[in-house]
Design a protein around this motif. Structure first.
Motif, short mmCIF file in Angstrom:
data_model
loop_
_atom_site.label_atom_id
_atom_site.label_comp_id
_atom_site.label_asym_id
_atom_site.label_seq_id
_atom_site.Cartn_x
_atom_site.Cartn_y
_atom_site.Cartn_z
N VAL A 178 -6.43 -2.24 -0.16
CA VAL A 178 -5.16 -3.29 -0.54
C VAL A 178 -5.76 -4.70 0.23
CG1 VAL A 178 -3.19 -3.66 0.34
CG2 VAL A 178 -3.24 -2.22 -1.09
N VAL B 101 -5.59 3.44 -0.44
CA VAL B 101 -4.69 2.65 -1.01
C VAL B 101 -4.88 1.45 0.09
CG1 VAL B 101 -2.87 1.79 -1.99
CG2 VAL B 101 -3.98 3.73 -2.27
N ALA B 102 -4.48 1.54 1.38
CA ALA B 102 -4.40 0.52 3.22
C ALA B 102 -5.28 -0.17 2.85
CB ALA B 102 -3.40 1.34 4.13
N GLY C 80 0.53 -0.61 0.11
CA GLY C 80 0.31 -0.32 0.05
C GLY C 80 1.37 1.77 -0.30
N GLY D 146 -1.91 0.27 7.81
CA GLY D 146 -2.18 -0.98 6.45
C GLY D 146 -1.75 -2.08 7.35
#
Length: 918
Positions: free
Chosen positions: A321, A317-318, A213, A246
């Motif tokens: 993912v 994004v984390a 991520g 993340g």
């Protein structure tokens, strides 16, 4: 949400190699693009439209001699000599010639020039050479900086015992880098993961997904530098936050997966359920962080908005993912994720050992008993401690970074310190007053008058320059304060100068403005301070609304928000204690105390809000889940705490470790930001969420879950713990064989509009619903996912009602002939799209032959193909008798019972006719 995530998790698990390949391709494409078009980061802090910024921009056009950027060469004469001696003067003038010989240097001013004053110290020990360089500081390359430093090095070597240092604006550009200390923080996270998950394979997954991520978000950030201006603090903030969330988000999902595997659930089913349940909470938690970070735009400062947006992108994004790559890794690991004892028991067909989450004892069981034994005492102790730790925040002072905060030994810091030593601290933060003198008949007299007025003001050390430009339309006054650029007294001087503007307008008939880098930074700090209150209201209001929707409670959101405010106060207090008052500064490698960077408070409020809500959701949602399933409120506090405390503790330790290990070697703004986040997260997780929250919940008891009925009906439901998914899984085999394949309803109704009905409808069949417009519309909208029924349940084209509204709307078609502007076109669309269930309300209101023909075609096609069921809503069934000539069902809606009355068991009369409607 939970149903969608369930399908997503299962798909990623089954297509594990394809999912991993897609993510690797994304990284490669983004990385290549960033390498081709990426630019550089800068330390520019500005406010477009502010008077100080406008004045500086205009000055660059009317006074090109002072535009661009600058480098400062300070020379300190050898001991026993001074800069006016022939030897030192010759060396300095040789250095000036070398500077002017550089092709990127515009001019270099000599301290010995009669037109220049203030460039030689009062004791004649030091002199300053200023070099003007066209363009902005971020346009200067590293190679050019090395050439400038080489000039200073040559000069120092030519004068044994002297000191020469090159600094200034162009050396203030510094991008914080990584060190081994940050890697140690990741190592601590790995150890915590090993202890929590009990598996090397499982422990490596959160680190892998977090690094993936961060890689994606960093390539996006580098790509964006080619198109927009991004602060040098942004990448480190994105990495720090991306790593922390993340790892935590992956841990929440993985811990649920391991817990389910320990109970014997199939690996693929467990992966899908983990993504659907814990993943739903991850989505909510991520959204709160994202909204808070994007909310930084409230300050209306571009660099802060960009910082918030790109940090939010990293969090987004984390989340993605964790929801996709993580189940793919679960698929690769397979049975290795299941605890060994459970695998052996399953292989031997023996009873499974009790899962850790189901054990009544342990540290967390003892802790929750202690803090809830006398909950009022716990609450008082936490509140008093929080207030005491928050008290130092009264001395909180803010400023933007300058070269004085760089590491000792760097060119910018050395030059800054030497200038402060020999010329006074104000020399590092000069102010500028501009004057529009185009209408004056005595521009020189105006400038002399301004100079005299300013020199007489308290806080002014000197006025080295007061002159009009060549066109005599703009005047330029340079002011050296007695205090440094980040000193509050310098901000007071700026305010006094601005208070003089009306008087100068009256006396000299000129419009003046205070500007310069220092003045702009002061304005930015003031804007940030002014944005704290509206941003705080935004964050607090957001938390109240979101948590009320999640927990269906009034007390829980208020308690959560007050706890967040306590954490913010403590974070501010401890940061002030260390960074401003200097207590324990040596422990974090802080070279000298000073003001905190101006955007730390608003940034801390945004990030800590999201992280605090993470822990609140994961902790309290388990309490709510147990309570909903029948556990008494106080007992649910204990059982819910035991079930979630270990993973919340692990997540908080990891978050603290990631932030804390950015502190010792953190540069510039990163050090105080990382420190504030580390102490804020630790206090919020361990003191507020795991001590104060169970105490308050136990103190409130059943009152914790009270919500007014009128508010309950109006609030949208956020299924964070996947209750809808659990319901769907429990009803996966419902209804039994022989039920209607298009629609099967049992006791479905809407309070006050539709009495409960039972219904079966197969593809190819037609149902005519006769009743009052409001009643039949409520039923048809419930069947099409456009309204949530209050009573009963149904399975409509494979989707469970209530629930799955979005999927149901996609699989059904609905036309209201009473309000549709072009009914014929809407009916033709239903026939063309062929949804499994088509609903037409007001079918007896069709007024045109085209519309009736379109409905006729829809009915005939549905019955001939046998793949589409049709529901017609009418006031009088006989009006559509000519259209519905084949087999059909007739449903006559009865009005619901009056308040206090009894609803009939079946509130409809159904008949099937071969010849038409009766």
């Amino acid at each position: 949400m939970s149903s969608f995530l369930y399908a997503l998790g299962r798909a990623a698990f089954r297509h594990k190699w394809r999912t991993a390949g897609i993510w690797l391709l994304v990284v490669a494409v983004l990385g290549g693009s960033a390498g081709l078009v990426g630019g550089s980061f800068d330390n520019e802090f500005s406010i477009p439209g502010a008077r100080s910024q406008v004045a500086l921009d205009q000055l660059g056009r009317t006074f090109p001699e002072v535009s661009g950027t600058s480098a400062s060469l300070i020379v300190v004469a050898p001991e026993g000599s001074d800069v006016r001696s022939e030897e030192v003067r010759d060396a300095i003038e040789t250095g000036i010639d070398e500077l002017e010989a550089l092709d990127f240097v515009d001019t270099a001013s000599s301290p010995y020039d009669e037109m220049v004053s203030g460039m030689i110290s009062d004791d004649d020990r030091a002199a300053i050479v200023s070099a003007r360089i066209p363009g902005d500081a971020e346009e200067v390359t590293d190679a050019q900086r090395e050439e400038l430093v080489a000039v200073a090095t040559d000069l120092q070597e030519s004068l044994p015992g002297s000191q020469a240092s090159m600094g200034g604006e162009i050396f203030n550009q510094s991008v914080p880098g990584f060190s081994i200390v940050e890697v140690i923080g990741v190592g601590v996270a790995l150890v915590v993961l090993l202890i929590t998950l009990g598996s090397v394979v499982a422990a490596g997954m959160p680190l892998l997904t977090a690094l993936l991520g961060v890689g994606v978000s960093m390539t996006l950030l580098l790509l964006a530098t080619g198109f927009t201006t991004i602060s040098s603090t942004t990448p480190m903030l994105s990495v720090m936050l991306g790593l922390a969330v993340g790892i935590d988000y992956a841990l929440f999902i993985l811990s649920r997966h391991r817990e389910q595997l320990a109970r014997g659930l199939d690996v693929e089913e467990s992966a899908a359920r983990s993504v659907a349940t814990a993943g739903s909470a991850v989505v909510f938690a991520g959204l709160t962080v994202i909204i808070a970070l994007v909310g930084l735009a409230i300050a209306q400062i571009p660099f802060l908005t960009a910082m918030g947006v790109f940090a939010a992108i990293g969090v987004a994004v984390a989340v993605v993912v964790a929801l996709t790559m993580l189940p793919a890794l679960m698929g690769m690991a397979g049975e290795r994720m299941r605890p060994k004892k459970v695998r052996r028991a399953m292989a031997a067909q023996e009873p499974l050992p009790q899962a850790a989450a189901d054990r009544p004892g342990g540290f967390f069981a003892g802790w929750v008993k202690v803090v809830t034994k006398v909950p009022a005492v716990t609450v008082v102790v936490v509140l008093v401690g929080s207030v005491l730790l928050s008290l130092p925040a009264r001395d909180l002072t803010l400023a933007l970074p300058n070269a004085g905060e760089n590491h000792v030994g760097t060119p910018a810091r050395t030059t800054y310190d030497l200038q402060a030593e020999y010329f006074g601290p104000g020399f590092n933060g000069p102010l500028i007053v501009t004057a529009e003198i185009v209408g004056s008949d005595d521009p020189l007299g105006v400038m002399e008058g301004l100079q005299e007025d300013i020199e007489a003001m308290p806080g002014v050390a000197s006025v080295p320059l007061a002159t009009p430009n060549q066109n005599a339309d703009t005047g330029f006054v340079q002011i050296v304060p007695t205090t440094g650029p980040s000193d509050p007294a310098t901000a007071d001087l700026v305010e006094r100068l601005r208070e003089m503007e009306p008087g100068w307008q009256d006396e000299y008939d000129v419009t003046t403005a205070v500007t310069g880098v220092t003045a702009i930074q002061i304005d930015v700090s003031d804007r940030l301070a002014g944005a704290l209150l509206p941003f705080g209201i935004f964050v607090v209001g957001l938390s109240l609304v979101l948590l009320t929707m999640v927990f269906r409670s009034i007390a829980v959101p208020i308690k959560a928000t007050l706890g967040y405010l306590l954490s913010i106060g403590v974070a501010f207090g401890l940061t002030t204690l260390v960074f401003i008052q200097g207590h324990g500064a040596e422990l974090i490698n802080l070279e000298r105390p000073g003001p905190i960077i101006s955007f730390l408070p608003i940034l801390l409020m945004g990030i800590l809000f999201g992280l605090a809500m993470d822990y609140e959701v994961f902790l309290v949602s388990r309490m709510r889940e147990d309570h909903v399933h029948g556990t008494p409120a106080r007992a649910a506090v204990h059982s819910g705490f035991r079930g979630s405390a270990s993973v919340v503790t692990a997540a908080a330790v990891i978050m603290f470790a990631v932030f804390a290990f950015f502190v010792p070697e953190g540069e510039g703004a990163i050090k105080p930001i990382a420190f504030a986040l580390a102490v804020g997260v630790a206090f919020d997780a361990f003191v507020v969420r795991m001590t104060l929250v169970p105490a308050v919940m136990a103190l409130l008891g059943e009152r914790a879950w009270w919500l007014p009925g009128w508010l309950e009906k109006r609030l949208p439901a956020l299924d964070v713990e996947g209750e809808q998914l659990h319901r769907e899984l429990a009803l996966a085999q419902w209804p039994a064989a022989g039920a209607g394949r298009a629609v099967h309803a049992e006791g479905l109704g809407v309070e006050g509009l539709v009495a409960p009905v039972d219904l079966d409808l197969d593809p190819g069949q037609v149902l005519v619903v006769e009743g009052a417009p409001s009643g039949r519309a409520a039923l048809m909208m419930s069947l099409s996912g456009r309204m949530t029924p209050d009573l009963g349940q149904a399975r409509v084209v494979g989707q469970l009602v209530p629930g799955s509204s979005a999927a149901l709307r996609r699989r059904t078609g609905y036309v209201d002939a009473t309000v549709h502007a072009q009914v014929a076109r809407g009916l033709e669309g239903l026939a063309r799209r062929r949804p499994p269930l088509a609903l037409v309300d007001g079918a007896d209101a069709l007024a045109t032959p085209e519309a009736r023909q379109a409905l006729d075609r829809l009915l005939r096609a549905a019955q001939e193909r046998g793949d589409q069921a049709v529901v017609l809503g009418v006031t009088t069934a006989s009006v559509v008798a000519d259209l519905v000539a084949g087999p059909h069902q007739l449903l006559v809606l009865r009005p619901p019972a009056a308040p206090g009355g009894h609803l009939p068991e079946h509130a409809f009369a159904g008949t099937t006719s071969e010849k038409g409607l009766r």
